[in-house]
Write an enzyme that holds these catalytic residues in place. Sequence first.
Site, PDB file in Angstrom:
ATOM      1  N   HIS A   1     -20.565 -11.919 -21.338  1.00 37.71           N
ATOM      2  CA  HIS A   1     -19.455 -12.175 -20.405  1.00 37.71           C
ATOM      3  C   HIS A   1     -19.611 -13.551 -19.749  1.00 37.71           C
ATOM      4  O   HIS A   1     -18.646 -14.293 -19.607  1.00 37.71           O
ATOM      5  CB  HIS A   1     -19.429 -11.112 -19.297  1.00 37.71           C
TER       6      HIS A   1
ATOM      7  N   LYS B   1     -14.091   5.816 -16.641  1.00 39.67           N
ATOM      8  CA  LYS B   1     -14.033   7.027 -15.810  1.00 39.67           C
ATOM      9  C   LYS B   1     -15.317   7.245 -15.032  1.00 39.67           C
ATOM     10  O   LYS B   1     -15.295   7.543 -13.860  1.00 39.67           O
ATOM     11  CB  LYS B   1     -13.705   8.228 -16.690  1.00 39.67           C
TER      12      LYS B   1
ATOM     13  N   ARG C   1     -15.730 -10.017 -30.594  1.00 49.25           N
ATOM     14  CA  ARG C   1     -17.081 -10.131 -31.137  1.00 49.25           C
ATOM     15  C   ARG C   1     -17.126  -9.809 -32.618  1.00 49.25           C
ATOM     16  O   ARG C   1     -17.825 -10.428 -33.393  1.00 49.25           O
ATOM     17  CB  ARG C   1     -18.034  -9.183 -30.382  1.00 49.25           C
TER      18      ARG C   1
ATOM     19  N   SER D   1     -21.836  -4.139 -22.867  1.00 50.99           N
ATOM     20  CA  SER D   1     -22.357  -3.481 -21.660  1.00 50.99           C
ATOM     21  C   SER D   1     -22.892  -2.094 -22.003  1.00 50.99           C
ATOM     22  O   SER D   1     -23.909  -1.661 -21.459  1.00 50.99           O
ATOM     23  CB  SER D   1     -21.252  -3.343 -20.612  1.00 50.99           C
TER      24      SER D   1
END
Length: 161
Positions: A20, A44, A92, A130
């Site tokens: 990022h 969520k 990516r 992540s």
Amino acid sequence: MSAARVAVYPGSFDPITRGHEDLVSRSLRFADKVIVAVAVNATKQPLFSPEERLALIREAVSHPAVEVRSFEGLLVDFARRAGATVIVRGLRAVSDFEYEFQMALMNRNLEPALETVFLVPAFDLTYLSSSLVREVARYGGDVSQLVHPAVFKALKQKFGK
Ligand code: PNS
């Protein structure tokens, strides 16, 4: 004088990775201002709260032309309010493509004035996500090269390592 070009870089950033960070730097090559926009309702059950994610991004990306904000609801509404004309997303691998293509077309349908720009990350960061960072850190693997030291510390605290 032409208006400042504002780019919004949205995501979950749970947590921010070196990938990022790389995309933020690349965005600064064509944008006068980059808003890193943390979607608070996208994941969520995030590992980090929105406040934690914002704080970690601010530590990892400190640049006068970068703003870090959270948003709820539709990205296009946030972007419009923020005066952005560009949405930045990273591509990516081929596996990213379908989802990203769908999102870009839907966002264009909702707000034709916004242009989505896909950036290719640095070669050595293309495998990074992540979710992989979270998983490796959860089981005690070394992610120190993949995230900012502040994020590394926060992951260690989360997983009690
Ligand atoms: O990092 P992520 O989880 O891949 O980011 C996805 C994100 C946050 C960019 C996307 O879910 C989003 O834009 N959420 C906000 C709600 C919205 O506008 N949804 C419609 C997208 S077409």
